[in-house]
Design an enzyme around this catalytic site. Structure first.
Site, PDB file in Angstrom:
ATOM      1  N   GLY A   1       0.778  -1.231   0.000  1.00  0.00           N
ATOM      2  CA  GLY A   1       0.000   0.000   0.000  1.00  0.00           C
ATOM      3  C   GLY A   1       0.809   1.281   0.000  1.00  0.00           C
ATOM      4  O   GLY A   1       0.340   2.308   0.488  1.00  0.00           O
ATOM      5  N   SER A   2       2.018   1.273  -0.544  1.00  0.00           N
ATOM      6  CA  SER A   2       2.821   2.515  -0.533  1.00  0.00           C
ATOM      7  C   SER A   2       2.178   3.603  -1.393  1.00  0.00           C
ATOM      8  O   SER A   2       2.261   4.786  -1.058  1.00  0.00           O
ATOM      9  CB  SER A   2       4.250   2.240  -1.006  1.00  0.00           C
ATOM     10  OG  SER A   2       4.293   1.917  -2.382  1.00  0.00           O
TER      11      SER A   2
ATOM     12  N   LEU B   1      -4.879  -6.603  -7.108  1.00  0.00           N
ATOM     13  CA  LEU B   1      -4.501  -7.642  -8.070  1.00  0.00           C
ATOM     14  C   LEU B   1      -5.653  -8.506  -8.559  1.00  0.00           C
ATOM     15  O   LEU B   1      -5.455  -9.575  -9.126  1.00  0.00           O
ATOM     16  CB  LEU B   1      -3.401  -8.527  -7.466  1.00  0.00           C
ATOM     17  CG  LEU B   1      -2.120  -7.786  -7.085  1.00  0.00           C
ATOM     18  CD1 LEU B   1      -1.053  -8.766  -6.597  1.00  0.00           C
ATOM     19  CD2 LEU B   1      -1.575  -6.969  -8.262  1.00  0.00           C
TER      20      LEU B   1
ATOM     21  N   LEU C   1      -9.525  -8.664 -10.767  1.00  0.00           N
ATOM     22  CA  LEU C   1     -10.281  -7.982 -11.820  1.00  0.00           C
ATOM     23  C   LEU C   1     -11.472  -7.234 -11.213  1.00  0.00           C
ATOM     24  O   LEU C   1     -12.251  -7.807 -10.456  1.00  0.00           O
ATOM     25  CB  LEU C   1     -10.764  -9.001 -12.849  1.00  0.00           C
ATOM     26  CG  LEU C   1     -11.349  -8.419 -14.139  1.00  0.00           C
ATOM     27  CD1 LEU C   1     -10.251  -7.764 -14.978  1.00  0.00           C
ATOM     28  CD2 LEU C   1     -12.071  -9.489 -14.942  1.00  0.00           C
ATOM     29  N   ILE C   2     -11.594  -5.948 -11.514  1.00  0.00           N
ATOM     30  CA  ILE C   2     -12.750  -5.167 -11.064  1.00  0.00           C
ATOM     31  C   ILE C   2     -13.951  -5.589 -11.897  1.00  0.00           C
ATOM     32  O   ILE C   2     -13.902  -5.576 -13.133  1.00  0.00           O
ATOM     33  CB  ILE C   2     -12.484  -3.662 -11.229  1.00  0.00           C
ATOM     34  CG1 ILE C   2     -11.323  -3.220 -10.349  1.00  0.00           C
ATOM     35  CG2 ILE C   2     -13.746  -2.856 -10.938  1.00  0.00           C
ATOM     36  CD1 ILE C   2     -11.556  -3.331  -8.862  1.00  0.00           C
TER      37      ILE C   2
ATOM     38  N   ASN D   1      -6.415   3.314 -12.256  1.00  0.00           N
ATOM     39  CA  ASN D   1      -5.452   2.318 -11.793  1.00  0.00           C
ATOM     40  C   ASN D   1      -4.040   2.778 -12.102  1.00  0.00           C
ATOM     41  O   ASN D   1      -3.809   3.486 -13.087  1.00  0.00           O
ATOM     42  CB  ASN D   1      -5.713   0.988 -12.510  1.00  0.00           C
ATOM     43  CG  ASN D   1      -4.662  -0.062 -12.179  1.00  0.00           C
ATOM     44  OD1 ASN D   1      -4.473  -0.419 -11.020  1.00  0.00           O
ATOM     45  ND2 ASN D   1      -3.954  -0.538 -13.195  1.00  0.00           N
TER      46      ASN D   1
ATOM     47  N   HIS E   1      -0.210   1.347 -13.003  1.00  0.00           N
ATOM     48  CA  HIS E   1       0.483   0.157 -13.479  1.00  0.00           C
ATOM     49  C   HIS E   1       1.960   0.517 -13.612  1.00  0.00           C
ATOM     50  O   HIS E   1       2.277   1.613 -14.087  1.00  0.00           O
ATOM     51  CB  HIS E   1      -0.110  -0.307 -14.819  1.00  0.00           C
ATOM     52  CG  HIS E   1       0.538  -1.520 -15.385  1.00  0.00           C
ATOM     53  ND1 HIS E   1       0.243  -2.799 -14.946  1.00  0.00           N
ATOM     54  CD2 HIS E   1       1.499  -1.657 -16.334  1.00  0.00           C
ATOM     55  CE1 HIS E   1       0.990  -3.660 -15.612  1.00  0.00           C
ATOM     56  NE2 HIS E   1       1.762  -3.004 -16.454  1.00  0.00           N
TER      57      HIS E   1
ATOM     58  N   ASP F   1      -5.826  -3.401 -17.785  1.00  0.00           N
ATOM     59  CA  ASP F   1      -4.849  -2.465 -18.371  1.00  0.00           C
ATOM     60  C   ASP F   1      -5.180  -1.978 -19.776  1.00  0.00           C
ATOM     61  O   ASP F   1      -4.292  -1.519 -20.492  1.00  0.00           O
ATOM     62  CB  ASP F   1      -3.452  -3.123 -18.396  1.00  0.00           C
ATOM     63  CG  ASP F   1      -3.026  -3.554 -17.019  1.00  0.00           C
ATOM     64  OD1 ASP F   1      -2.273  -4.540 -16.906  1.00  0.00           O
ATOM     65  OD2 ASP F   1      -3.462  -2.921 -16.043  1.00  0.00           O
TER      66      ASP F   1
END
Ligand SMILES: Nc1nc2c(c(=O)[nH]1)N[C@@H](CN(C=O)c1ccc(C(=O)N[C@@H](CCC(=O)O)C(=O)O)cc1)CN2
Ligand SMILES: NCC(=O)N[C@@H]1O[C@H](COP(=O)([O-])[O-])[C@@H](O)[C@H]1O
Length: 285
Positions: free
Chosen positions: A82-83, A160, A162-163, A177, A179, A220
């Protein structure tokens, strides 16, 4: 600093010509708010329309004005450390991002991002359900939960899974998102985390870098909003490249969060999202 009244004229149907809305800029940076006489100032007009009618004593800076605008509500999705989530949250704490993280969603309830959320009083929702466990919500309940938190924007940050299309239909232009490569290269199913950086190095690519994109039904493939180029060195390991890219991710996502919370993400006719410059509303990138 000389003070000037702000007379608002707009071609919009919602004329905001209110003699009582007196704005006395306290510094040169605020001057951009003065003499809003063109359509291009509509974004600023929208910003001002959200403000209550109030007298400004001449000491209020444009940054303080911004803070008076209603904060955007963010739902952040993570699966790991979560950075990026923490970078966005730090931007809120620093007063740069005019928003608040109202819910954290994760498929890994014990991940670093979830622990950070719990430490900061941010509600955590588990999605999708963890196998063979009662923990987690259904897609329908996830959408209902985001609505109950009045989420304005959904930001994926190392998530990680799929929405589901139901969420995308509920938030058609409000899910983004990050990437860790220059999409469309090195993206899609199977391309996440260190797998991306290993593929970049193995390819011989001389450049990489983060991409922030709109989220559509597939991994993506959504239209790109922002990117930053990062060099790939001949002796790079995947770990060294990952560190270099992640450093730029944090800055890029904070910049995008600032723009989203200031209504400065505009959609081009062909569906590509653009960031409107804060300094000059006629400039987009
Ligand atoms: N509908 C969408 N959902 C998600 C997107 C998206 O663009 N559209 N982006 C991903 C994030 N992501 C890349 O940025 C990504 C994440 C995960 C995978 C992947 O292959 N996942 C594996 C499962 C991994 C695991 O469970 O540990 C898989 O599906 O087999 C690819 C890309 C987030 N969601
Ligand atoms: N395809 C998705 C993907 O690979 N996302 C990547 O996961 C990392 C999460 O780090 P964080 O949890 O420290 O933000 C980030 O590098 C992000 O770009």
């Amino acid at each position: 600093m000389a003070t000037q009244s702000l007379h608002l004229h707009s071609s919009s149907p919602h004329h905001l010509h209110h003699p009582k809305l007196q704005y006395f800029p306290s510094n040169s940076q605020s001057l951009k708010w003065v003499c809003l006489k063109t359509n291009h100032s509509f974004a600023a007009l929208k910003m001002i329309k959200k403000l209550s009618i109030f007298a400004i004593d001449g000491r209020t800076s444009s940054a303080e004005i911004k803070r008076k605008v209603v904060k955007k509500k963010l739902g952040v999705f993570v699966s790991g450390g979560g950075s990026n989530f923490r970078a966005i949250h730090q931007g809120i704490i620093d007063g740069d991002v005019n928003g608040e993280v109202v819910v954290l969603v994760t498929n890994k309830p014990d991940c670093g991002g979830a622990l950070y959320a719990k430490e900061n009083g941010i509600p955590v929702v588990v999605f999708p359900k963890v196998k063979d466990a009662s923990v987690g919500v259904s897609t329908e309940d996830l959408v209902a939960s985001l609505r109950s938190f009045e989420v304005d924007y959904v930001l994926l940050a190392g998530y990680l899974k799929l929405i589901p299309v139901e969420l995308i239909q509920e938030y058609p232009r409000n899910v983004f998102n990050i990437h860790p490569s220059l999409l469309p290269a090195f993206g899609g199913k199977g391309f996440y985390g260190m797998k991306v950086h290993r593929a970049v190095i193995a390819s011989g690519a001389r450049y990489s870098g983060p991409t922030i994109h709109h989220v559509d039904e597939k991994y993506d493939t959504g239209r790109i909003l922002a990117q930053k180029v990062v060099p790939v060195y001949s002796d790079d390991t995947a770990e060294k490249l990952a560190e270099r890219v992640l450093h730029e991710e944090h800055k890029l996502y904070a910049e995008v969060a600032i723009a989203l919370c200031e209504d400065r993400v505009i959609w081009r006719e062909d569906g590509v999202p653009l960031i409107q410059s804060e300094e000059n509303p006629n400039i987009y990138r």
